[in-house]
Design a protein around this motif. Structure first.
Motif, PDB file in Angstrom:
ATOM      1  N   TYR A  63      46.162  44.223  40.900  1.00 15.49           N
ATOM      2  CA  TYR A  63      46.465  42.856  40.486  1.00 15.49           C
ATOM      3  C   TYR A  63      45.175  42.069  40.262  1.00 15.49           C
ATOM      4  CZ  TYR A  63      51.380  43.536  41.976  1.00 15.49           C
ATOM      5  OH  TYR A  63      52.671  43.974  42.126  1.00 15.49           O
ATOM      6  N   PHE A  64      44.226  42.258  41.173  1.00 17.36           N
ATOM      7  CA  PHE A  64      42.930  41.586  40.999  1.00 17.36           C
ATOM      8  C   PHE A  64      42.283  42.026  39.685  1.00 17.36           C
ATOM      9  CE2 PHE A  64      42.899  40.614  45.624  1.00 17.36           C
ATOM     10  CZ  PHE A  64      42.404  39.317  45.580  1.00 17.36           C
ATOM     11  N   GLY A  65      42.416  43.314  39.356  1.00 17.76           N
ATOM     12  CA  GLY A  65      41.865  43.819  38.105  1.00 17.76           C
ATOM     13  C   GLY A  65      42.517  43.179  36.891  1.00 17.76           C
ATOM     14  N   GLU A  66      43.840  43.050  36.936  1.00 13.57           N
ATOM     15  CA  GLU A  66      44.556  42.415  35.830  1.00 13.57           C
ATOM     16  C   GLU A  66      44.154  40.949  35.700  1.00 13.57           C
ATOM     17  OE1 GLU A  66      48.685  43.052  36.616  1.00 13.57           O
ATOM     18  OE2 GLU A  66      48.528  45.244  36.501  1.00 13.57           O
ATOM     19  N   LEU A  67      43.950  40.302  36.838  1.00 12.52           N
ATOM     20  CA  LEU A  67      43.507  38.910  36.832  1.00 12.52           C
ATOM     21  C   LEU A  67      42.117  38.790  36.204  1.00 12.52           C
ATOM     22  CD1 LEU A  67      44.302  36.036  37.899  1.00 12.52           C
ATOM     23  CD2 LEU A  67      42.994  36.605  39.959  1.00 12.52           C
ATOM     24  N   ALA A  68      41.235  39.735  36.567  1.00 11.27           N
ATOM     25  CA  ALA A  68      39.887  39.742  35.997  1.00 11.27           C
ATOM     26  C   ALA A  68      39.936  39.888  34.480  1.00 11.27           C
ATOM     27  CB  ALA A  68      39.067  40.875  36.615  1.00 11.27           C
ATOM     28  N   ALA A  69      40.841  40.726  33.992  1.00 10.38           N
ATOM     29  CA  ALA A  69      40.962  40.919  32.545  1.00 10.38           C
ATOM     30  C   ALA A  69      41.361  39.620  31.847  1.00 10.38           C
ATOM     31  CB  ALA A  69      41.981  42.019  32.251  1.00 10.38           C
ATOM     32  N   VAL A 111      33.085  37.885  35.735  1.00 13.39           N
ATOM     33  CA  VAL A 111      33.908  38.069  36.930  1.00 13.39           C
ATOM     34  C   VAL A 111      33.170  38.979  37.908  1.00 13.39           C
ATOM     35  CG1 VAL A 111      36.139  38.812  37.849  1.00 13.39           C
ATOM     36  CG2 VAL A 111      36.012  37.829  35.545  1.00 13.39           C
ATOM     37  N   TYR A 112      32.919  38.460  39.119  1.00 14.03           N
ATOM     38  CA  TYR A 112      32.191  39.209  40.143  1.00 14.03           C
ATOM     39  C   TYR A 112      33.109  39.474  41.330  1.00 14.03           C
ATOM     40  CZ  TYR A 112      28.270  37.501  37.387  1.00 14.03           C
ATOM     41  OH  TYR A 112      27.408  37.204  36.347  1.00 14.03           O
ATOM     42  N   VAL A 113      33.047  40.693  41.837  1.00 17.60           N
ATOM     43  CA  VAL A 113      33.847  41.083  42.995  1.00 17.60           C
ATOM     44  C   VAL A 113      32.933  41.135  44.207  1.00 17.60           C
ATOM     45  CG1 VAL A 113      35.444  42.776  43.949  1.00 17.60           C
ATOM     46  CG2 VAL A 113      35.295  42.473  41.464  1.00 17.60           C
ATOM     47  N   PHE A 114      33.224  40.319  45.208  1.00 16.70           N
ATOM     48  CA  PHE A 114      32.401  40.236  46.409  1.00 16.70           C
ATOM     49  C   PHE A 114      33.113  40.860  47.605  1.00 16.70           C
ATOM     50  CE2 PHE A 114      30.718  36.720  43.856  1.00 16.70           C
ATOM     51  CZ  PHE A 114      29.342  36.945  43.961  1.00 16.70           C
ATOM     52  N   GLY A 115      32.322  41.442  48.488  1.00 15.46           N
ATOM     53  CA  GLY A 115      32.852  42.034  49.704  1.00 15.46           C
ATOM     54  C   GLY A 115      31.773  42.838  50.393  1.00 15.46           C
ATOM     55  N   GLY A 119      37.868  49.029  37.782  1.00 16.77           N
ATOM     56  CA  GLY A 119      38.527  49.979  36.896  1.00 16.77           C
ATOM     57  C   GLY A 119      39.761  49.417  36.237  1.00 16.77           C
ATOM     58  N   ALA A 120      40.478  48.568  36.963  1.00 16.95           N
ATOM     59  CA  ALA A 120      41.719  47.998  36.425  1.00 16.95           C
ATOM     60  C   ALA A 120      41.471  46.782  35.538  1.00 16.95           C
ATOM     61  CB  ALA A 120      42.652  47.600  37.570  1.00 16.95           C
ATOM     62  N   SER A 121      40.213  46.336  35.463  1.00 22.10           N
ATOM     63  CA  SER A 121      39.907  45.111  34.728  1.00 22.10           C
ATOM     64  C   SER A 121      39.561  45.357  33.277  1.00 22.10           C
ATOM     65  CB  SER A 121      38.737  44.387  35.402  1.00 22.10           C
ATOM     66  OG  SER A 121      37.505  45.068  35.147  1.00 22.10           O
ATOM     67  N   GLY A 122      39.479  46.612  32.871  1.00 24.42           N
ATOM     68  CA  GLY A 122      39.106  46.914  31.498  1.00 24.42           C
ATOM     69  C   GLY A 122      37.683  46.507  31.165  1.00 24.42           C
ATOM     70  N   GLY A 123      36.821  46.531  32.166  1.00 19.65           N
ATOM     71  CA  GLY A 123      35.418  46.186  31.955  1.00 19.65           C
ATOM     72  C   GLY A 123      35.087  44.726  32.164  1.00 19.65           C
ATOM     73  N   SER A 124      36.071  43.925  32.583  1.00 21.93           N
ATOM     74  CA  SER A 124      35.817  42.486  32.773  1.00 21.93           C
ATOM     75  C   SER A 124      35.181  42.159  34.115  1.00 21.93           C
ATOM     76  CB  SER A 124      37.127  41.699  32.635  1.00 21.93           C
ATOM     77  OG  SER A 124      37.618  41.764  31.316  1.00 21.93           O
ATOM     78  N   ALA A 125      35.424  42.999  35.141  1.00 21.83           N
ATOM     79  CA  ALA A 125      34.921  42.712  36.483  1.00 21.83           C
ATOM     80  C   ALA A 125      33.712  43.571  36.811  1.00 21.83           C
ATOM     81  CB  ALA A 125      36.018  42.940  37.520  1.00 21.83           C
ATOM     82  N   ARG A 126      32.838  43.017  37.638  1.00 24.14           N
ATOM     83  CA  ARG A 126      31.673  43.763  38.107  1.00 24.14           C
ATOM     84  C   ARG A 126      31.716  43.826  39.626  1.00 24.14           C
ATOM     85  NH1 ARG A 126      25.403  42.097  37.613  1.00 24.14           N
ATOM     86  NH2 ARG A 126      24.560  43.914  38.691  1.00 24.14           N
ATOM     87  N   ASN A 127      31.685  45.027  40.163  1.00 23.75           N
ATOM     88  CA  ASN A 127      31.810  45.234  41.596  1.00 23.75           C
ATOM     89  C   ASN A 127      30.471  45.047  42.292  1.00 23.75           C
ATOM     90  OD1 ASN A 127      32.614  45.995  44.156  1.00 23.75           O
ATOM     91  ND2 ASN A 127      32.577  48.193  43.704  1.00 23.75           N
ATOM     92  N   LEU A 128      30.359  43.998  43.110  1.00 23.58           N
ATOM     93  CA  LEU A 128      29.144  43.737  43.888  1.00 23.58           C
ATOM     94  C   LEU A 128      29.366  44.011  45.374  1.00 23.58           C
ATOM     95  CD1 LEU A 128      27.887  40.405  42.256  1.00 23.58           C
ATOM     96  CD2 LEU A 128      27.208  42.752  41.718  1.00 23.58           C
ATOM     97  N   CYS A 129      30.508  44.580  45.734  1.00 28.81           N
ATOM     98  CA  CYS A 129      30.801  44.844  47.148  1.00 28.81           C
ATOM     99  C   CYS A 129      29.749  45.778  47.752  1.00 28.81           C
ATOM    100  CB  CYS A 129      32.187  45.468  47.306  1.00 28.81           C
ATOM    101  SG  CYS A 129      33.544  44.386  46.834  1.00 28.81           S
ATOM    102  N   GLY A 130      29.158  45.348  48.840  1.00 27.64           N
ATOM    103  CA  GLY A 130      28.151  46.158  49.522  1.00 27.64           C
ATOM    104  C   GLY A 130      26.757  45.995  48.968  1.00 27.64           C
ATOM    105  N   GLN A 131      26.596  45.219  47.889  1.00 36.69           N
ATOM    106  CA  GLN A 131      25.279  45.041  47.281  1.00 36.69           C
ATOM    107  C   GLN A 131      24.601  43.742  47.697  1.00 36.69           C
ATOM    108  OE1 GLN A 131      24.912  45.999  43.051  1.00 36.69           O
ATOM    109  NE2 GLN A 131      26.993  46.827  43.077  1.00 36.69           N
ATOM    110  N   THR A 132      25.288  42.947  48.494  1.00 33.12           N
ATOM    111  CA  THR A 132      24.752  41.650  48.901  1.00 33.12           C
ATOM    112  C   THR A 132      24.778  41.520  50.415  1.00 33.12           C
ATOM    113  OG1 THR A 132      26.949  40.655  48.742  1.00 33.12           O
ATOM    114  CG2 THR A 132      25.531  40.513  46.788  1.00 33.12           C
TER     115      THR A 132
END
Length: 325
Positions: free
Chosen positions: A183-189, A198-202, A215-228
């Motif tokens: 759902y988060f991916g669809e929202l990002a799209a 669109v940045y994913v934090f965690g 993966g579900a965002s069709g390339g709209s989201a960028r996963n930053l989880c664990g990088q900050t």
């Protein structure tokens, strides 16, 4: 820890000369360091459930003669040992785990009056004669370090000037607090179609969830989880236009840096830990089985989260974005 800032703010409001030091685990130091009410952070590293009697004894003795009052937030016996060993004259806490004597300013928790977690914290800071009344709540305000924010954004390739959205799909509590990653991916799209970054934090533990969102965002989201680091998250969240988040610590951080928040609730009622913000929208279905307070759905269906529609969440975000312009 973010919610506890409301207590610190209340103590400063009562007397601006109050000096506040906080004994807490080292993981919380980056958040506490962004609270102007806090003078010193006393890092106490003990494992979850660890008694650590000798460590608490040494820490308490090192603090002797420094304080007039200690406010003890956890309701465990061991959490009251450091103030007791420090000989702090007034040791304030709620009744719990038979700690009479160790705590000498015992308060009774009346959940009919102070139901919200933040109200419970702030209520411990008021005069005993006013304890049990609904306290005034000041929303947390974490300081942002612009220099560190710029450095973190440059390191990660975050465009500080572009309109952006933060998604926080994790929740340490368990799956009963996590809106489906798809759902988060669809929202990002949907946001991507409008030109948002669109940045994913965690944390690093959320990396797999972040990958699923990406993966579900069709390339709209960028996963930053664990990088900050946690400190970097505080700064970077101040750049986004809006945060869409599960009921989690990052939800409270986003609200505390002044970002509009769309908060998604599952197994725990938002009446207990709402986002402390005047620009927040809550999605909570309040099913017959809610709130269950369980980490995993007792019935296995997770309908309290799965039935929260992506379009409805997106519409709420759009409304908040429109009102914050």
């Amino acid at each position: 820890m973010v919610m506890v800032q409301s207590l610190f703010m209340a103590l400063k409001h009562l007397n601006h000369e109050n000096i506040i030091d906080v004994a807490a685990p080292s993981w919380s130091a980056p958040v506490l360091a962004r609270m102007p009410e806090v003078r010193n952070i006393i890092e106490v590293d003990l494992g979850h459930g660890e008694l650590g009697f000798l460590k608490r004894l040494r820490t308490g003795r090192a603090l002797r003669g420094r304080y007039d009052q200690s406010i003890i937030l956890p309701r465990s016996f061991k959490s009251a040992l450091i103030p007791y060993f420090a000989g702090i004259p007034q040791r304030t806490a709620y009744r719990g785990e038979m700690r009479y004597g160790v705590v000498n300013d015992m308060r009774i928790l009346d959940t009919n009056v102070t139901y919200k977690a933040v109200e419970r914290y702030v209520n411990l800071g008021v005069d005993r004669s006013q304890s049990g009344q609904v306290p005034e709540i000041r929303f947390p305000k974490l300081q942002v370090h612009e220099g560190k924010r710029s450095k973190a954004a440059n390191r990660l390739g975050v465009d500080a000037a572009a309109p952006s959205v933060a998604l926080m799909p994790g929740a340490e509590f368990g799956p009963s607090k996590r809106w489906p990653a798809r759902y988060f991916g669809e929202l990002a799209a949907l946001f991507g179609q409008q030109g948002f970054e669109v940045y994913v934090f965690g944390s690093s533990r959320d990396h797999a969830i972040g990958q699923e969102v990406e993966g579900a965002s069709g390339g709209s989201a960028r996963n930053l989880c664990g990088q900050t680091s946690l400190e970097e998250v505080v700064d970077l969240l101040s750049l986004v236009r809006i945060a869409i988040t599960n009921d989690s610590g990052l939800m409270h951080i986003a609200a505390a840096v002044g970002r509009p928040v769309v908060a998604l609730y599952g197994s725990i009622t938002p009446a207990y830990t709402p986002p402390l913000s005047s620009t927040a929208t809550i999605h909570y279905l309040d099913l017959d089985c809610s709130p269950c307070w369980e980490k995993q759905c007792p019935y296995g269906h997770y309908n309290c989260l799965r039935n929260l529609a992506v379009q409805s969440v997106f519409d709420s975000a759009q409304a908040l974005l429109g009102s914050s312009v």
